[in-house]
Enzyme design. Sequence first.
Site, PDB file in Angstrom:
ATOM      1  N   SER A 137      48.596  43.741  62.727  1.00 25.51           N
ATOM      2  CA  SER A 137      49.488  44.830  62.316  1.00 25.51           C
ATOM      3  C   SER A 137      49.883  45.756  63.468  1.00 25.51           C
ATOM      4  O   SER A 137      51.066  46.123  63.579  1.00 25.51           O
ATOM      5  CB  SER A 137      48.859  45.653  61.185  1.00 25.51           C
ATOM      6  OG  SER A 137      48.795  44.888  60.019  1.00 25.51           O
ATOM      7  N   THR A 184      43.166  47.419  54.828  1.00 30.16           N
ATOM      8  CA  THR A 184      42.800  46.013  54.655  1.00 30.16           C
ATOM      9  C   THR A 184      41.316  45.887  54.298  1.00 30.16           C
ATOM     10  O   THR A 184      40.633  46.891  54.059  1.00 30.16           O
ATOM     11  CB  THR A 184      43.236  45.178  55.891  1.00 30.16           C
ATOM     12  OG1 THR A 184      43.025  43.805  55.602  1.00 30.16           O
ATOM     13  CG2 THR A 184      42.488  45.556  57.154  1.00 30.16           C
ATOM     14  N   LYS A 194      40.550  47.985  50.186  1.00 33.20           N
ATOM     15  CA  LYS A 194      41.759  48.077  49.349  1.00 33.20           C
ATOM     16  C   LYS A 194      41.501  48.660  47.948  1.00 33.20           C
ATOM     17  O   LYS A 194      42.384  49.282  47.364  1.00 33.20           O
ATOM     18  CB  LYS A 194      42.398  46.694  49.202  1.00 33.20           C
ATOM     19  CG  LYS A 194      43.107  46.207  50.455  1.00 33.20           C
ATOM     20  CD  LYS A 194      43.820  44.892  50.187  1.00 33.20           C
ATOM     21  CE  LYS A 194      44.540  44.382  51.398  1.00 33.20           C
ATOM     22  NZ  LYS A 194      45.345  43.186  51.147  1.00 33.20           N
ATOM     23  N   ASP A 253      51.740  44.004  49.040  1.00 34.24           N
ATOM     24  CA  ASP A 253      51.439  42.577  49.222  1.00 34.24           C
ATOM     25  C   ASP A 253      52.274  41.695  48.274  1.00 34.24           C
ATOM     26  O   ASP A 253      52.855  40.696  48.687  1.00 34.24           O
ATOM     27  CB  ASP A 253      49.951  42.293  48.955  1.00 34.24           C
ATOM     28  CG  ASP A 253      49.075  42.633  50.149  1.00 34.24           C
ATOM     29  OD1 ASP A 253      49.582  42.642  51.288  1.00 34.24           O
ATOM     30  OD2 ASP A 253      47.871  42.897  49.928  1.00 34.24           O
ATOM     31  N   GLY A 307      41.718  36.353  42.849  1.00 34.61           N
ATOM     32  CA  GLY A 307      41.166  37.483  43.596  1.00 34.61           C
ATOM     33  C   GLY A 307      42.223  38.554  43.807  1.00 34.61           C
ATOM     34  O   GLY A 307      43.228  38.615  43.081  1.00 34.61           O
ATOM     35  N   GLY A 308      42.017  39.385  44.815  1.00 35.41           N
ATOM     36  CA  GLY A 308      42.918  40.507  45.068  1.00 35.41           C
ATOM     37  C   GLY A 308      44.349  40.076  45.359  1.00 35.41           C
ATOM     38  O   GLY A 308      45.301  40.640  44.803  1.00 35.41           O
ATOM     39  N   SER A 366      36.950  32.733  34.091  1.00 40.31           N
ATOM     40  CA  SER A 366      37.009  34.035  33.411  1.00 40.31           C
ATOM     41  C   SER A 366      37.885  35.014  34.204  1.00 40.31           C
ATOM     42  O   SER A 366      38.565  35.866  33.614  1.00 40.31           O
ATOM     43  CB  SER A 366      35.605  34.606  33.220  1.00 40.31           C
ATOM     44  OG  SER A 366      34.975  34.720  34.469  1.00 40.31           O
TER      45      SER A 366
HETATM   46  P1  NAP Z   1      39.388  37.487  47.294  1.00 40.68           P
HETATM   47  O1  NAP Z   1      39.747  38.681  46.478  1.00 40.68           O
HETATM   48  O2  NAP Z   1      38.016  37.401  47.866  1.00 40.68           O
HETATM   49  O3  NAP Z   1      39.662  36.178  46.369  1.00 40.68           O
HETATM   50  C1  NAP Z   1      39.275  34.911  46.823  1.00 40.68           C
HETATM   51  C2  NAP Z   1      39.789  33.820  45.879  1.00 40.68           C
HETATM   52  O4  NAP Z   1      39.449  32.551  46.486  1.00 40.68           O
HETATM   53  C3  NAP Z   1      39.142  33.807  44.504  1.00 40.68           C
HETATM   54  O5  NAP Z   1      40.055  33.268  43.574  1.00 40.68           O
HETATM   55  C4  NAP Z   1      37.958  32.839  44.716  1.00 40.68           C
HETATM   56  O6  NAP Z   1      37.537  32.186  43.543  1.00 40.68           O
HETATM   57  C5  NAP Z   1      38.595  31.810  45.624  1.00 40.68           C
HETATM   58  N1  NAP Z   1      37.603  31.103  46.450  1.00 40.68           N
HETATM   59  C6  NAP Z   1      37.029  31.553  47.595  1.00 40.68           C
HETATM   60  N2  NAP Z   1      36.181  30.621  48.080  1.00 40.68           N
HETATM   61  C7  NAP Z   1      36.232  29.568  47.226  1.00 40.68           C
HETATM   62  C8  NAP Z   1      35.600  28.290  47.195  1.00 40.68           C
HETATM   63  N3  NAP Z   1      34.739  27.907  48.151  1.00 40.68           N
HETATM   64  N4  NAP Z   1      35.889  27.447  46.188  1.00 40.68           N
HETATM   65  C9  NAP Z   1      36.766  27.820  45.212  1.00 40.68           C
HETATM   66  N5  NAP Z   1      37.397  29.012  45.192  1.00 40.68           N
HETATM   67  C10 NAP Z   1      37.144  29.883  46.181  1.00 40.68           C
HETATM   68  O7  NAP Z   1      40.363  37.322  48.547  1.00 40.68           O
HETATM   69  P2  NAP Z   1      41.895  37.839  48.654  1.00 40.68           P
HETATM   70  O8  NAP Z   1      41.909  39.207  49.224  1.00 40.68           O
HETATM   71  O9  NAP Z   1      42.548  37.589  47.338  1.00 40.68           O
HETATM   72  O10 NAP Z   1      42.489  36.868  49.798  1.00 40.68           O
HETATM   73  C11 NAP Z   1      42.725  35.492  49.519  1.00 40.68           C
HETATM   74  C12 NAP Z   1      43.514  34.841  50.653  1.00 40.68           C
HETATM   75  O11 NAP Z   1      44.815  35.423  50.734  1.00 40.68           O
HETATM   76  C13 NAP Z   1      42.879  35.009  52.036  1.00 40.68           C
HETATM   77  O12 NAP Z   1      42.972  33.781  52.722  1.00 40.68           O
HETATM   78  C14 NAP Z   1      43.757  36.058  52.704  1.00 40.68           C
HETATM   79  O13 NAP Z   1      43.790  35.921  54.114  1.00 40.68           O
HETATM   80  C15 NAP Z   1      45.114  35.736  52.090  1.00 40.68           C
HETATM   81  N6  NAP Z   1      46.032  36.884  52.126  1.00 40.68           N
HETATM   82  C16 NAP Z   1      47.178  36.753  52.865  1.00 40.68           C
HETATM   83  C17 NAP Z   1      48.063  37.807  52.937  1.00 40.68           C
HETATM   84  C18 NAP Z   1      49.323  37.673  53.755  1.00 40.68           C
HETATM   85  O14 NAP Z   1      49.925  38.701  54.091  1.00 40.68           O
HETATM   86  N7  NAP Z   1      49.769  36.480  54.063  1.00 40.68           N
HETATM   87  C19 NAP Z   1      47.796  39.015  52.256  1.00 40.68           C
HETATM   88  C20 NAP Z   1      46.617  39.119  51.508  1.00 40.68           C
HETATM   89  C21 NAP Z   1      45.733  38.036  51.446  1.00 40.68           C
HETATM   90  P3  NAP Z   1      36.372  32.855  42.586  1.00 40.68           P
HETATM   91  O15 NAP Z   1      37.079  33.906  41.787  1.00 40.68           O
HETATM   92  O16 NAP Z   1      35.888  31.719  41.795  1.00 40.68           O
HETATM   93  O17 NAP Z   1      35.342  33.433  43.532  1.00 40.68           O
END
Ligand code: NAP
Length: 279
Positions: free
Chosen positions: A17, A62, A66, A102, A129-130, A155
């Site tokens: 950023s 970040t 958040k 986002d 997730g988030g 769930s």
């Molecule tokens: P988060 O809240 O921790 O959510 C993670 C998600 O991934 C949940 O659905 C989780 O499932 C799943 N997951 C993680 N490890 C897993 C595994 N080994 N097997 C199956 N499912 C798994 O994370 P987040 O903040 O949403 O971020 C998710 C991704 O989006 C990251 O890679 C992040 O870098 C990317 N992102 C990109 C941007 C962008 O600007 N391009 C912006 C924000 C985020 P469960 O619910 O079952 O744990």
Amino acid sequence: MNMVMGVIGYPIKHSLSPEMHRSAYKNLHIDYAYHAFEVSPANLKNAIDGVRGLGLKGLNVTIPHKVEVMAHLDEIDDLAVEIGAVNTIVNVDGKLKGYNTDGEGYLKSLKEYVNKDIRNLNTLIIGAGGAARAVALTLTKDGVNNLVITNRTLSKAEDLAERCAKFSEATVQTIKDIETNLQDFDIIINTTSIGMSPNIDEMPIKLDNLKEGTFVSDLIYTPFKTKLLIEAENKGGKVLNGLDMFVYQGALAFEKWTGLQAPTDIMRSTVLNHLKGVK
Ligand code: NAP
């Protein structure tokens, strides 16, 4: 007028950023500053009080702040309340308002890429997730009405579908069912962290039944093409990584702080050069 913006996270040193925002200020010849602040969870309240005390114009927020940052703000935008997370803070005369850019950033990148009305396309979100909350709520708020959500923890997908129902119906399927019915979808969006560096050999779902021409999108941009996108492309899918989402979420924050139109081409090429190791 000199304005100071920044990003808080823990850790923060890998954030792109600062470079992205500084390149925009330079391009527009404006004397604004953008800093990365490493703020531990224990220091979050002090950091937000510091924004008021020092008169910073705003912050990006970040991981891991958040959700927790919301408790320290004066006002929160409706969509950010629905999403349950804030990634942008704007300081207006000492009052701090939180937004989540986002989902809107992602939606802009998707619309640009698909280049047709997405509201009636069959859309799949993998993850709950988030980032999934931001994407699913923004899409349904924008009128996407054939949304299916899948996730390892079902769930959480059900909870997200319930939140989306305020805007438009969303349903839930298991990953196993999704893999069987994959040809039903026009757009597939991976919002999980599966496939992100260093775990580049992992995929969130199997693509055996992918239909040719399906738009397959991954929020990840390190690696630039995840295994999901490489396999999808090999099967005739049209693929989009998370770079433009990152650029547009930042551009939306930029516009809220400065009132100016963000030079997104410059911001994108700056991030791209950094990902390629070009300074
Ligand atoms: P988060 O809240 O921790 O959510 C993670 C998600 O991934 C949940 O659905 C989780 O499932 C799943 N997951 C993680 N490890 C897993 C595994 N080994 N097997 C199956 N499912 C798994 O994370 P987040 O903040 O949403 O971020 C998710 C991704 O989006 C990251 O890679 C992040 O870098 C990317 N992102 C990109 C941007 C962008 O600007 N391009 C912006 C924000 C985020 P469960 O619910 O079952 O744990």
